[in-house]
Design a protein around this motif. Structure first.
Motif, mmCIF file in Angstrom:
data_model
loop_
_atom_site.group_PDB
_atom_site.id
_atom_site.type_symbol
_atom_site.label_atom_id
_atom_site.label_comp_id
_atom_site.label_asym_id
_atom_site.label_seq_id
_atom_site.Cartn_x
_atom_site.Cartn_y
_atom_site.Cartn_z
ATOM 1 N N VAL A 1 0.704 -1.221 -0.045
ATOM 2 C CA VAL A 1 -0.105 -0.010 -0.017
ATOM 3 C C VAL A 1 0.700 1.401 0.079
ATOM 4 O O VAL A 1 0.575 2.195 -0.785
ATOM 5 C CB VAL A 1 -0.854 0.154 1.322
ATOM 6 C CG1 VAL A 1 -1.802 1.487 1.320
ATOM 7 C CG2 VAL A 1 -2.056 -1.227 0.968
ATOM 8 N N VAL A 2 1.868 1.311 1.135
ATOM 9 C CA VAL A 2 2.819 2.404 0.886
ATOM 10 C C VAL A 2 3.557 2.601 -0.422
ATOM 11 O O VAL A 2 3.609 3.890 -0.829
ATOM 12 C CB VAL A 2 3.666 2.278 2.343
ATOM 13 C CG1 VAL A 2 4.869 3.409 2.120
ATOM 14 C CG2 VAL A 2 2.989 2.454 3.509
ATOM 15 N N ALA A 3 4.083 1.662 -0.839
ATOM 16 C CA ALA A 3 4.858 1.539 -1.919
ATOM 17 C C ALA A 3 4.105 2.154 -3.243
ATOM 18 O O ALA A 3 4.415 3.385 -3.876
ATOM 19 C CB ALA A 3 5.394 0.308 -2.624
ATOM 20 N N ILE A 4 2.845 1.663 -3.595
ATOM 21 C CA ILE A 4 1.954 2.100 -4.472
ATOM 22 C C ILE A 4 1.389 3.278 -4.431
ATOM 23 O O ILE A 4 1.504 4.608 -5.279
ATOM 24 C CB ILE A 4 0.771 1.137 -4.648
ATOM 25 C CG1 ILE A 4 0.851 -0.152 -4.968
ATOM 26 C CG2 ILE A 4 -0.370 1.946 -5.526
ATOM 27 C CD1 ILE A 4 -0.043 -1.233 -5.099
ATOM 28 N N GLY A 5 0.926 3.793 -3.134
ATOM 29 C CA GLY A 5 0.793 5.278 -2.835
ATOM 30 C C GLY A 5 1.798 6.209 -3.093
ATOM 31 O O GLY A 5 1.619 7.423 -3.925
#
Lengths: 660, 660
Positions: free
Chosen positions: B182-186
């Motif tokens: 989630v953090v990476a995509i965001g």
């Protein structure tokens, strides 16, 4: 003053047993309540069965009650004879056992035990039901009230039979007195009015009949009426409660109970007929008992009416008390013969058989809780037990007299023996017939349950007896045969050298020259530093050297691995090895124990010794004994050589202290 | 296979301890859950405090989280140094005790213990609260669900730390993986969109602010954010759980936990700001957590969204597991030092400290039941304990380096020591400041309770320590001093002559020539016929005559009255007389015991020996030992001279059997 002192009174010595004995006055209250209180429900039970006849029901009521009274009077004379023949206590159990056989005796005992338990539950719940019908606000409290009465009865009886007799004497005599007054006034009025007195308060009219008179109805009415007799056995069962001469006091008590019961039953029934009083349906509004209607008809709704009804209510709930006198004594007798655990035969602090009292309380309490304080459905079970016991007892007495008749050694006129035989023979036939009628009439309503329960209890008691008999034959010892005189090998599990071990070791050396200290290594995992080397050095210095100097056999130190951190297993394995190495010697496992004085101290010491003791006793061979050497925290008996003690290391202290 | 085998697995040997040790992969799951799961509530707690600012709240969120992360990173370096300096386990307790003093150590331990217990109750109830908010139908089952999770955690941890690490590894790594995605995509989307990405599912609008920014608000937000750090201590407390080389595995675990925590916290907070996500009021309809809003904004409401939320839910309830690793090890350390009962220091069948695990389960269970599974009100108490322990630990480490700096014997460069001192000094100041802020900000909400509980537990533990110390000094033993070598006088209470007594008597005669058999008369009241005369005859015939023939010292038979039917009292009086008559000799009370094998046999034998043993141990003098000689029902070791046995009398058998 302790709590038990306040509750039960001081402990009584054996020599005070005489002071706890009762005469006829207290006896009537202690043993007569069950029988006498049946005036309050016996006639009503009979009449209720007859009510489908309508107003015609009052016709057969008098002859049926007459039949019941006839059986009662036969029973009275039979039990007079039984008391004379068995002055040490002549309940059905004793009589049937002695004259028919142990099986018959046990059957009688079982039947009576069942009846006693039922009587407590049914008596209390009937009393509370009467109270609740008078004060409907108490309805939700039915069960707590029942249990409270049960608790009071238990407490009072644990204080002693004499106390129970004295405490319950007041309500009993008030009950008898008020009812006698009602009967007397009613009879006087009836005589004065030439048999047609006018009721002060007229009883409700009896509804029209719906059935016609038949044999089955008469038999059922008779069976219901027989419940009035259930308490008669109590006196001959409770002989040991009476003062010397027991026979005279018992006979007086029995006479008083049966005499009063006869007068009251007859009076109530005859007056009910004269005043035309019917049994009402308990579910109808405005329900009144027969005695309530009768008292109102005779004396009106005055203070005396309420006093009479009040004592009836109290006496009904206390009628359970008869069981508390009879049941524990019955249990004591069969416990002495091995049918029940020994505890039932041991008199408690007040010289009553507390185990029996508490067992009765427990069973009745379970019944009350299970039926939520409403034990109506148990009433049909009632009386089966009593009449089974009566029949066995009467048959036993008949056999007793027949044997005496044929025994040339027995003195006394054959005529009087024959008369006695006749009385008990008639008793046996009458009670046997009543039993058959009761069983048949109430079988479907619930009496079948007794047909299941009585055999089960019978089998349980016989099983207990067989167990004790087998144990007894195994335990029988002959002359002592002392050949292996060598002292045992003493093993001491230790964890470190401390004063517990010091004391234990000295004790062991006094007992035997062969002492082995066992140290289990790594009981707390390998992480904890190795204490075995420290212990070995300490042992050489503190134990071996000084003992060698003194010329005492030096105990050896064995260090065993316990890879799974178990305490018992390696020790038991070592015991087994030692046994094999010394097949003739006994082995003693000596456990040093730290004695704690407070409950919180127990939390601070793992209780491993008790566990070890139990395991070793259970799994080890017959040659292993356990020796416990206590060490009290304030034990100064052996002052240590303090100069040798090393300075304490806080991080190690725990390990120096608390494993034993 | 026994039940415990199925539940806990087979018993592990000490040498298997190595196999139970864990590396960094399992360590992250066993010790990191508490720390890592705080990503799910730490930022939300901070933002909730700031929400009165409305949309402006997102402004200070990033710097406050930066401050929290700064403290976390200081803590990380401090604990790296602590691990290196105390490779055997360097929790706050050890460090504070060694460098500040025992009091500071105990204070740190107390604070940590409180925090561990709170963590279990709060962690489980938070997890179940998340589950219940997802499936409201489960609402009424809140408490049972909490207790079920507690039971599972207990069971898994009783099986061993390695098993717990392996079992919890899957949800832990799923949680880390999904959140990282989630953090990476965001972050990628934000970068691609030049800092202004479009949310897939737009978060609810943030309501308008009602307050203005102030210092007090900032401090309260910071205090709430600090809860994210509570699990960091676990690694240095749990050093003993790691494989060799422990230091490397521990440091790797700590690095992984802190690194992941930093990345996730920073990512979540920064993305929340970018996507303009606010903290919602939990009582509002349609409530969503920050992570739920963020995940939906980044990846939309697809399968991945539900997978992410699912792992968060599981990890929250499992975050309690960190306590199960840390608490028992902490208890073991302070138990070794005497602050807790020994049981806490003994490894169980799976080499974990079962007592500590069960105590933790018990305390947390009580909290859960008392608060009905809703422990929200306990959250303010949280973190006080952890930061008190952090501060003491950091201060201790700073003192450690300062001492090393002034110690000429310590090698190594002064510069690196000074750097270490600086790191821990900054750590001490930072955690101390955080503690002050937390206490001040949360005092009224409930932190005041810790100010009461911590000193109370501290006093309790010190009291236990004092008790053990006193005991230890009393128990310290010097060299053995064996002067009184006479064997003890052996007393045997008997009730009849049977094989129990036969065996006991032989055992006694092997131990000592001075044996006295004691028979208590009238134990069952005077009514029972006198058995003392029978016993006297039997004794003369079966014991005295044969032993005289053999030339063995003949034991004497003493018959004592027990007028109050008491067992212990007359025996103790006799022991006291014997002690006075023989002031130098030890006394042994020998009790013949019938060993039962079944529970129902125990109902048939009054358990008087155990009672007697307890009473004698408690009230008697220090010279009295207890000897128990067991007799098994199938004991055939001494075949009796059956020819001498009399025919059995059924009515007497019970008395021949069961009093011992």
């Amino acid at each position: 003053m302790s709590l038990s002192h306040v509750l039960f009174g001081r402990r009584l010595a054996n020599r005070e047993a005489k002071g706890t004995k009762i005469g006829a006055v207290a006896g009537l209250a202690a043993m007569g309540l069950d029988g006498l209180s049946s005036v309050a429900y016996g006639p009503e039970a009979t009449l209720t069965v007859l009510m489908p006849l309508g107003a015609l029901a009052l016709g057969p009521l008098v002859p049926i009650t007459g039949a019941v009274l006839a059986v009662l009077i036969v029973l009275y004379f039979s039990y007079r004879q039984t008391i004379a023949a068995y002055p040490k206590g002549g309940g059905s159990y004793t009589v049937a056992q002695a004259n028919i056989g142990p099986g018959a005796g046990l059957l009688a005992a079982t039947a009576l035990m069942l009846d006693y338990v039922l009587n407590v539950a049914v008596g209390i719940s009937a009393g509370i039901a009467a109270l609740v019908s008078a004060a409907p606000a108490l309805q939700p409290l039915t069960l707590p009230l029942c249990l409270a009465v049960l608790a009071i009865l238990t407490l009072v009886n644990l204080r002693g039979t004499r106390e129970a007799g004295l405490i319950f004497a007041v309500p009993t005599y008030l009950f008898i007195g008020t009812l006698l007054v009602v009967v007397a006034i009613g009879t006087a009025k009836a005589l004065a009015a030439g048999g047609h007195p006018v009721a002060v308060v007229a009883p409700p009219a009896i509804p029209a009949g719906t059935a016609t008179l038949g044999l089955w109805l008469l038999l059922r009415a008779f069976a219901s009426g027989c419940t009035a007799m259930t308490g008669v056995e109590a006196v001959s069962n409770g002989m040991s409660a009476f003062k010397e001469p027991t026979e005279r006091h018992a006979r007086r008590t029995l006479t008083a109970i049966v005499g009063l019961l006869t007068v009251l039953l007859a009076g109530v029934v005859v007056l009910s007929r004269i005043y035309r009083i019917g049994a009402m349906d308990q579910t109808d509004p405005g329900y009144q008992t027969m005695l309530s209607q009768l008292t109102a008809a005779v004396v009106g709704h005055g203070v005396f009416y309420y006093a009479t009804l009040g004592t009836i209510l109290v006496v009904l709930s206390l009628s359970a008390n008869t069981s508390f006198t009879g049941f524990p004594r019955l249990c004591q007798m069969i416990a002495v013969d091995g049918y029940l655990p020994r505890a039932f035969a041991i008199p408690g602090r007040r010289l009553v058989y507390s185990a029996g009292i508490l067992f009765l309380t427990g069973s009745a309490g379970i019944l009350l809780v299970a039926f939520d304080g409403i034990t109506d459905r148990l009433i049909p079970l009632f009386a089966v037990g009593a009449f089974l016991a009566f029949t066995l007892s009467q048959t036993g007495m008949a056999l007793h007299w027949r044997q005496a008749l044929h025994d040339p050694k027995v003195s006394g006129s054959r005529g009087s023996l024959r008369a006695s035989l006749a009385v008990n023979g008639v008793g046996a036939i009458a009670t046997g017939a009543a039993l058959a009628i009761i069983l048949a009439a109430k079988f479907v309503e619930g009496a079948w349950i007794t047909v299941i329960i009585i055999p089960l209890v019978f089998l349980l008691l016989s099983g207990i007896k067989r167990y004790y008999d087998r144990l007894s034959s195994r335990l029988r010892a002959g002359r002592i045969d002392f050949t292996d005189r060598e002292p045992p090998i003493v093993l001491i599990p230790i964890e470190r050298w401390d004063r517990l071990v010091d004391k234990a070791l000295k004790f062991a050396l006094q007992l035997s020259p062969d002492v082995i200290a066992i140290h289990l290594i790594a009981l707390e995992g390998d992480d904890v530093e190795d204490r075995s080397a420290i212990l070995r050095r300490r042992w050489a210095d503190a134990v071996e050297a000084p003992l060698k100097q003194l010329g005492v056999p030096v105990p050896s130190l064995v260090q065993l691995q316990s890879p799974y951190r178990q305490l018992a297993e390696p020790l038991i394995a070592f015991i087994r090895e030692t046994e094999q190495a010394h097949p003739k010697r006994a082995i003693a496992m000596l456990l040093p124990v730290l004695v704690t004085q407070h409950w919180w101290e127990r939390l601070l010491h793992p209780n491993r010794t008790t566990m070890l003791q139990k395991t070793v006793l259970k799994v080890c061979d017959r040659r292993v004994g356990i020796i416990i050497v206590p060490w009290h925290l304030d034990d100064q008996s052996a002052d240590p050589d303090r100069s040798g003690a090393r300075p304490s290391n806080p991080a190690r202290r725990l390990h120096d202290t608390i494993t034993h």
